[in-house]
Each structure stands twice: as C-alpha cells, then as structure tokens.
Enzyme design. Structure first.
Site, PDB file in Angstrom:
ATOM      1  N   PHE A 412     -32.384  38.536  44.851  1.00  0.00           N
ATOM      2  CA  PHE A 412     -32.408  39.712  44.045  1.00  0.00           C
ATOM      3  C   PHE A 412     -33.740  39.450  43.075  1.00  0.00           C
ATOM      4  O   PHE A 412     -33.772  38.151  42.794  1.00  0.00           O
ATOM      5  CB  PHE A 412     -31.468  40.810  43.700  1.00  0.00           C
ATOM      6  CG  PHE A 412     -30.579  40.112  42.944  1.00  0.00           C
ATOM      7  CD1 PHE A 412     -30.392  38.782  42.191  1.00  0.00           C
ATOM      8  CD2 PHE A 412     -29.040  40.715  42.759  1.00  0.00           C
ATOM      9  CE1 PHE A 412     -29.778  38.406  41.113  1.00  0.00           C
ATOM     10  CE2 PHE A 412     -28.280  39.921  42.020  1.00  0.00           C
ATOM     11  CZ  PHE A 412     -28.395  39.164  41.177  1.00  0.00           C
ATOM     12  N   GLU A 413     -33.995  40.564  42.214  1.00  0.00           N
ATOM     13  CA  GLU A 413     -35.016  40.364  41.459  1.00  0.00           C
ATOM     14  C   GLU A 413     -36.413  39.739  42.057  1.00  0.00           C
ATOM     15  O   GLU A 413     -37.118  39.104  41.264  1.00  0.00           O
ATOM     16  CB  GLU A 413     -34.825  39.593  40.061  1.00  0.00           C
ATOM     17  CG  GLU A 413     -33.752  40.224  39.513  1.00  0.00           C
ATOM     18  CD  GLU A 413     -33.977  41.353  38.582  1.00  0.00           C
ATOM     19  OE1 GLU A 413     -32.871  41.915  38.003  1.00  0.00           O
ATOM     20  OE2 GLU A 413     -35.057  41.394  37.999  1.00  0.00           O
ATOM     21  N   GLY A 414     -36.796  40.200  43.350  1.00  0.00           N
ATOM     22  CA  GLY A 414     -37.952  39.380  44.082  1.00  0.00           C
ATOM     23  C   GLY A 414     -37.323  38.269  44.562  1.00  0.00           C
ATOM     24  O   GLY A 414     -37.048  37.184  43.769  1.00  0.00           O
TER      25      GLY A 414
END
Lengths: 604, 251
Positions: A412-414
């Site tokens: 997550f978060e890219g």
C-alpha cells in the site's frame, strides 16, 4: 535571534535529490539525536500509551470478539482525547500545530503495532490531511476538530477493484443532480482502512466520468453502504472493507478542493504518507529486534545463549545497521520539509501551495524511504523469526504477528514497484528542469575518471572508508543514470527493469549517505561513535559491492561490443574494491546491542 | 487548599543496572522512570484538586538537574500547577534526610496535605512518609487505597493485612499512596507543551533551614542477585521424594 538563525537554516535546506550530487555531510540535517524535551516527553507518553492500551491487548484487538466489540475504535478515541490525533492540526483549529518531525515521531511510536498504526494513520493522517490542506473554511470548521477529537472516525478512499496503482483510472463517477444541489455518486472503493467504523471519508470520483475530484462523504448518506470485512493476512485488528455507492447524493458543498484537480489531493497526500510509512516500518523493526534479542539472550542451546553464536550475531548486526539507517533517512526528510516551512507565513494565501511544494521537493526521498524501510523491515523480521526457531512459527511469540502485519507495507501507499519507477523518473525530470545539475555532475565525473579516481587513504580513520565507498556508489549511480539515458533517451520509461536497477542504487546511496551524515553530526559532538562508524563502513562497502555488480549487468543489457567496453571500463575504474573486515564490523555492532540489551543507538 | 506531592525518579526496573566500581551504588548511566507510587500520589492530588475548587498542587523532586524532567513530565504535564526541585546527591542522602527536606518544604509551603508514594520502587525503604509525619507532628495515613475530603477531615481507606481500614485525619496530614489508589492518567500532548511554561523553583538544601542534613544510614555494599544453581536430574520418583524431604525439606 532564534528566528533569524532558523531562517538561515531555511535557505540551507538542500534541493531534493541533491544527496546524489553532494559529498556526504554537505548539509546538516535533522536526526533523532536532536529531539527537544517536549518531543521526548510526547514520545514517552505515546510509548506508555502503546504499551498499556495496545500491546497489552494486541491479540485481543485481532480476535473476532475484539473486532465485534470495536475495541480498536475505543483505543483510537482514547488517543484522540490525549491530543495524539491533533498533532498536525494548526492551533487556530484547536490542534497542536506541531512540525513534521514531531508528527513523524508520533507515527514512529504508534508504528509498533500495525493494527493501531494503520487505524491512526487512516484516521488523522490521510483521512484528515486532505481537509487540512485543501478544505475551505466551512469544511475545516465542520470536520477538523470532530475528527481530531475522535468524535468522527475518518478514512481515505482512492483504490477501486479495478484501479490500484493506476489510481486515476478510477471508475467511480459523480453527476450533478438537476437541482444542482448534490453530486450523485456511483461506484465502489476497495481496501478502505477504517471502513467499518468510519463516520466520514475522503472519496475520489470522476465528475461526468472525466473530472477526477475529491469529496467529503458522510456515513449517513443514502445509497452508501459498507461492504463485508476482508479476511486479511495481517493487520487483522484494523478494519478493511469496500465502500459502495449506489446513487448516493453528496452535497455540492462537500466537494474538496477544485473540481477536476483531485489528483493533486491524491498524490500530495500519498507523498506525505510515504515517508511516514517508512517510519512505521522502522518502528516495528525496532520492537521486533528488541523482543528477538530478549529471546536469544534467554534461549540456550549447546549450553550457550544463542545470542552468543556468530551466525545469530551476524543477523543481529545487519538488523541494527538497517534500523540506524532507517532512522537517519526518514527523519532527514521531515527535517528538511520543516526547514523549508519555517520561513513561511501561515497567513500567506499561497501558504498551502508552498507547503505542497516543500513536500513535493522530497518526493524522491519519500519514495526511497517507503521502499527501503518496508523492505528492510521484512528482512529484519525474517531474521528475527528465524532465530526464534520453531517458536517463531507459532502464535505464542509476537514475531509471527509482526511478519503478517509487515507484508502489506510493500503494497500500500503505492506499491514498491511504482515507487521504484518514480525515483529515477523524478530525478530525470528534475535534471531536465535544471532543478538538479545532473549534467554538470556527470561531466565532472568523466573528468575525474579520466585523471584517475582518487584512492582510499593508506591508513583510513573513522569514517574515511565509509565516505570513500559511498562516493564511489554515488559516482557509479551517476554513471549508470547517464549510461541508460544515453541509450534509451525518452524511451527510458518503457525500460522498467533498468529503471528498477537504477532506483535500487539511488535508494542505497540515500540510505548510506543519511547514515554517514548522521554519524558525522554525532562525531562532531566529540564522541568516537565506534558502532555507528562500523555500521556506515559495513553498509557502504557492501553497498558498493552490490552497486558495482548491478551497474555492470545494466550496461551489459544496454550496450554490446565496442559500445559496451568503455562503459565497463569506467565501471571498473569507479567500482574499486574497498577492503573491509566485515566479520569484525558485524561483531562490533552486535556486541554493543547485546551488551546494552537492545538497539540503543537512539534513545527516545 | 494546597497539596504537596512527590515526583521521585527511580531507576527503570526493566533496565539492567551496573554496580559502581566501589560497590556502593549503581553506575550513573541508567534509565529512569517516575516512581509508580508517586504517579498514584500525583493522580490523587489532581483528583482532589478537580473535586475541590481553588486547590493548588505542587510537585516536589529531590535530586540532580535531570530530576526536573520528571517533575515536568510526570507531574506538571499531567496538570500539577507548579514544581519544586531540591538539589541533592541521591547517592549520599538517606530516607531521614529526605524526610527532613520534606519537613522543611512543608514549613515553607504550609500545605494541607503532603501526598507521597508509599515507597520508591528502587530503594524500597518505605520510611519517608512515616518520618516526616513524626517530624512535623502531623497525623499520617500510609498505604492509602482511597482518599476523600469530607468537611475538615480527610477520609482514607488503607490496605492492611487481611482487609481494609478506614480512618479520618485532621489536616494538615501526611498520606502515602498505594498502587490501587487510582489509575494514573496520561499527560495530554497539550499538557506536555504547557508544562515547560509552568513555574519550577530550584532550591538547595541550605535554603530550607534544616535541623540536620547528615545521613544516618550509609550504603556499605551492593551486589547483584546470585545466579540460580544448576538443577539435579533424578532417576526415580522415590529419589525425588527423598530429596524433597531431606535436601529441599519442602515435604
């Protein structure tokens, strides 16, 4: 006086990406060795809070009963009551108005339990920051204080079943109703942290199917429902569900920021989140190592504490080294952003723009922090689990939970892949914009290579070896950046394998540069810093080994025959072998941690 | 009303202590925490102040400069109004000197209640409250598990062997706090920020006009606990029973 000194520092905040061009220690930066008494006090209280409210019941928070009773929300509300969710909220909105470093310190303390960490981060990080930065006065008045005080639980909804990394391909749509009072939302958002207990959320949708826009959506909106709880590998104490919109009317006054400019909100929020994720990973690594040391100091085999075996100490040394670098590289980003913000006038109408620019300036470092720390965490946890033997594989010890919780950090978060691609992409863009003088640096490097790369001092002292090896890593990285952009030109963005390899070098340089810079600052206080020097020497020398091999492989994939030879020749000249007794270095690092009963290079 | 409350730092029970080279004290480089019983005393003072308008709370620490941090973070950040640091060398002073310092402070500050932790968890002496009550001639209630003010009296529930005792004291008085007195609150972040703006007076022992500052007890030696002796393997149950009878003498 203090003000003018601070302003001088502002002007000294280096450009993002400049770590690659300037020698180590060119610009002093904030380190965890420099927290003030307030910050240490807050850290101590946050630590106490975690131990008593979260660690004490962390298996319970994950359990079915815990989820049914929403124990996590109770913990979150308690944290809000103490002001932990108002750290970054400006004073005029009832918050603490603290700087990025202080906010990062709280993220650090809360990172020791993944479930609480993501709940907290989704609520008052990504679930609040968009309103703080992009909300109008009415929106701020309506939502900021209730979220900060825990009266409303917030969330952030960007991903969809069909769009993860490609966030702008979202298919959730919004259409203005005939009366012009509401946007009618249709679509599904997926993997939304805090979904089950959210009262309000930042939701992205395309107006008329093309204008990507952020909305503030209340829980009681008609046509809006929450999907069932996902069954996850880790972070089981947190809530993750889909948000489903079926002709859900959202009042026009809940449009957040400008219509069609939702991507600015989405990406700037992610920029902030990325280095915070790095610190969250660091925090879990630190806790895992502390618990693993305690285990290994107690466990005896062959009548010897297993912590006294070289094979274990070697794993410990690598973990300690990575924690030290992770501390150095993450707080460096927050400190640099703070430096850039210090001179700014909060009443300036362009303040938010400038703040976003300051955060964007360190986009390379933020992506590096996200990737480097999340991967260091998984390596550290893998070692910690390994030296627990069979006990690491059962739920009686916490390391099993840490391993499960950590894995999603690389997603997550890219994803780490997306972030890896962003790093060289951003670097090249800055070079084209002449924000970073990569061309000048490459020209200078070619001159250096022509006359001969300087050699390591005959009797290296202190950080000499580490600095020397790091400079060669930087040279190699510049050379490789030049080699691949000469070969592929504008088509480089299609060469993902090459970009990933280059990105790895850049991240490694950033990590080691941060460790060395921090150690120089510590040594300037007069202490010998044997352990920190050993960490820098070890990571720089081994980093250079990897960089040399990788650089060779990359140019071999770019060039052939007569074109290849000059590149390999330059790599050989730069990528000299730097001798180091890595066994002795690891023993120094491990012995210190064993003697002191844990990672004690920082004390907060 | 005025309440004087202790904020003593103690060595962290989870930290490893090294005995100093002369074998009489611990090495300086240790981690400290606020004495948990002082946390109970501070919480009690704050609750009494919240229940009785116009109450002033004052936290006291005795030690070196570092002690000030514990007064600020442990007491002022939680809501205590102001602090006093009495500078003293903890390696030299004994419980009696500490009691005399509190006596001097009480004569100077004239509190209605002196609230102390029942003991410090490092020295475990459990003497200061009792001594200072004697020196001041004030009534005392040790090991308090409940404290309430009713009119001119303080009603204290005490934990005694086999049960509870409830007593009423006239003020001024000395109370020492036990663990079950309350659940100490967290300091809020705003409280932590405010703490450094609150007054914190620094005094030396000479400022207090004490009758005596000579310790009556000195530490002769300190040692770490002896390591556990190796166990013995027995072959039969009979042998085990025999050993339990003759060697361990537990059956």
């Amino acid at each position: 006086m203090a003000d003018s000194a601070q302003r001088d520092q502002t002007s000294a905040a280096p450009a993002g990406g400049s770590f690659l061009l300037d020698p180590a220690g060119s610009h002093p930066f904030f380190t965890v060795d420099a927290f003030n008494e307030d910050q240490l006090g807050m850290a101590a209280e946050a630590q106490r809070f975690m131990e008593k409210e979260v660690w004490a019941q962390e298996r319970g928070l994950e359990s079915k009963e815990g989820k049914a009773e929403r124990r996590m929300v109770k913990v979150l509300r308690k944290a809000c009551k103490l002001g932990f969710c108002a750290v970054e909220v400006p004073e005029e909105l009832g918050g603490l108005g603290a700087d990025k470093v202080t906010s990062l310190l709280m993220t650090d303390k809360f990172g020791t339990n993944g479930d609480f960490s993501v709940t907290y981060g989704a609520h008052c990080g990504i679930g609040l920051a968009p309103i703080l930065y992009f909300g109008n006065q009415a929106q701020k008045e309506k939502y900021v204080a209730p979220i900060a005080e825990g009266k409303l639980v917030s969330c952030y909804a960007l991903s969809e079943p069909g769009s993860g990394s490609d966030a702008l391909a979202a298919r959730t749509v919004a259409k203005l109703n005939d009366a012009g009072t509401h946007y009618i939302l249709n679509g599904t958002k997926q993997w939304i942290t805090n979904a089950a207990w959210m009262d309000v959320g930042i939701v992205f949708a395309k107006i008329d199917g093309d204008k990507f826009t952020a909305f503030i959506v209340d829980r009681d909106t008609t046509g809006f429902t929450i999907g069932p709880e996902e069954h996850k590998l880790g972070l089981r104490g947190s809530s993750t569900c889909a948000l489903i919109f079926n002709d859900a009317p959202v009042p026009v006054e809940n449009v957040l920021g400008e219509i069609g400019k939702g991507h600015r909100i989405a990406f700037n929020t992610l920029n902030l989140g990325r280095y915070k994720l790095g610190v969250g990973a660091l925090a879990l690594a630190r806790r895992a190592v502390a618990e693993a040391i305690a285990y290994a100091a107690d466990r005896k085999q062959f009548n010897t504490r297993i912590i006294d075996f070289g094979a274990i100490r070697e794993m410990l040394a690598d973990s300690i080294a990575q924690i030290y670098l992770a501390e150095s590289l993450t707080y460096r980003i927050a400190g640099s952003i703070d430096q850039r913000l210090q001179g700014l006038d909060h009443d300036d109408p362009t303040f938010i723009e400038k703040q976003m620019a300051a955060i964007e300036e360190y986009a390379i470092e933020a992506s590096a922090a996200k990737v480097w720390c999340s991967e260091a965490l998984d390596r550290i946890l893998d070692r910690c689990l390994q030296w627990h033997g069979g006990y690491g594989f059962v739920e009686d010890y916490a390391v099993e939970k840490f391993v499960r919780d950590a894995r999603v950090n690389r997603i997550f978060e890219g994803t780490n892949e997306i972030n890896r691609l962003l790093i060289p992409g951003t670097l090249m863009k800055r070079a084209l914009q002449k924000r970073l003088d990569l061309v000048g640096a490459v020209t200078a490097l070619f001159k250096t290579v022509a006359v001969g790369v300087p050699s390591l001092p005959a009797e290296p002292q202190g950080l000499d070896t580490a600095k020397y090896a790091l400079q060669r890593m930087k040279d190699l990285t510049l050379l490789l950046a030049h080699a691949v952009s000469s070969r592929y030109g504008a088509g480089l963005d299609k060469e993902q394998e090459t970009l990933v390899a280059l990105s790895n070098l850049i991240m490694e340089v950033y990590a080691v540069d941060s460790g060395i810079g921090r150690t120089m600052q510590r040594m300037a206080q007069g202490s010998p810093e044997d352990v920190a020097v050993a960490i820098c020497t070890l990571t720089a020398c081994e980093g250079l080994d990897r960089a040399t091999t990788s650089a060779r492989r990359v140019v071999e994939s770019c060039y052939t025959g007569a074109q290849l030879a000059p590149w390999l020749d330059k790599i050989d000249r730069i990528g000299v072998h730097v001798p180091a007794d890595v066994v002795a270095l690891r023993r120094v690092i491990a012995a210190d941690a064993v003697d002191k009963g844990g990672y004690k290079l920082s004390n907060y | 009303m005025k309440i004087l409350v202790s904020a003593k730092r103690v060595s962290d029970p989870n930290a490893r202590l090294n005995i100093s080279r002369d074998g009489k004290w611990i090495e300086g480089d240790v981690e400290y925490i606020l004495n948990p019983f002082c946390e109970n005393a501070i919480e009690c003072a704050l609750q009494l102040a919240e229940a009785h308008d116009g109450t002033e709370t004052v936290a006291v620490g005795i030690g070196d400069d570092e002690t000030a941090r514990f007064i600020r973070q442990g007491a002022l950040a939680r809501g205590v109004d102001r602090g006093i640091l009495v500078e003293a060398d903890e390696a030299v002073i004994d419980s009696d000197v500490i009691a005399r310092i509190y006596q001097g402070l009480c004569e100077r500050e004239r509190p209605d209640i002196l609230l102390l932790g029942k003991q410090a968890i490092d020295g475990d002496s459990n003497q200061v409250g009792q001594l200072v009550a004697e020196y001041l001639g004030w009534p005392q209630a040790t090991f308090a598990s409940k404290v309430e003010i009713q009119g001119d009296e303080v009603i204290v529930q005490r934990e005694v062997d086999g049960g509870l005792e409830t007593i009423a004291l006239t003020m001024p008085c000395v109370i020492t706090a036990d663990l079950r007195l309350n659940e100490p609150r967290y300091a809020s972040l705003a409280g932590i920020m405010k703490a450094k703006k609150k007054p914190l007076d620094e005094l030396e022992m000479d400022d207090l006009d004490l009758d005596s500052t000579d310790p009556k007890v000195r530490v002769v030696a300190m040692s770490t606990p002896a390591g556990r002796k190796a166990g013995v393997m027995v072959k039969t149950v009979d042998e085990l029973v025999h050993k339990l009878k003759t060697e361990a003498r537990v059956v």
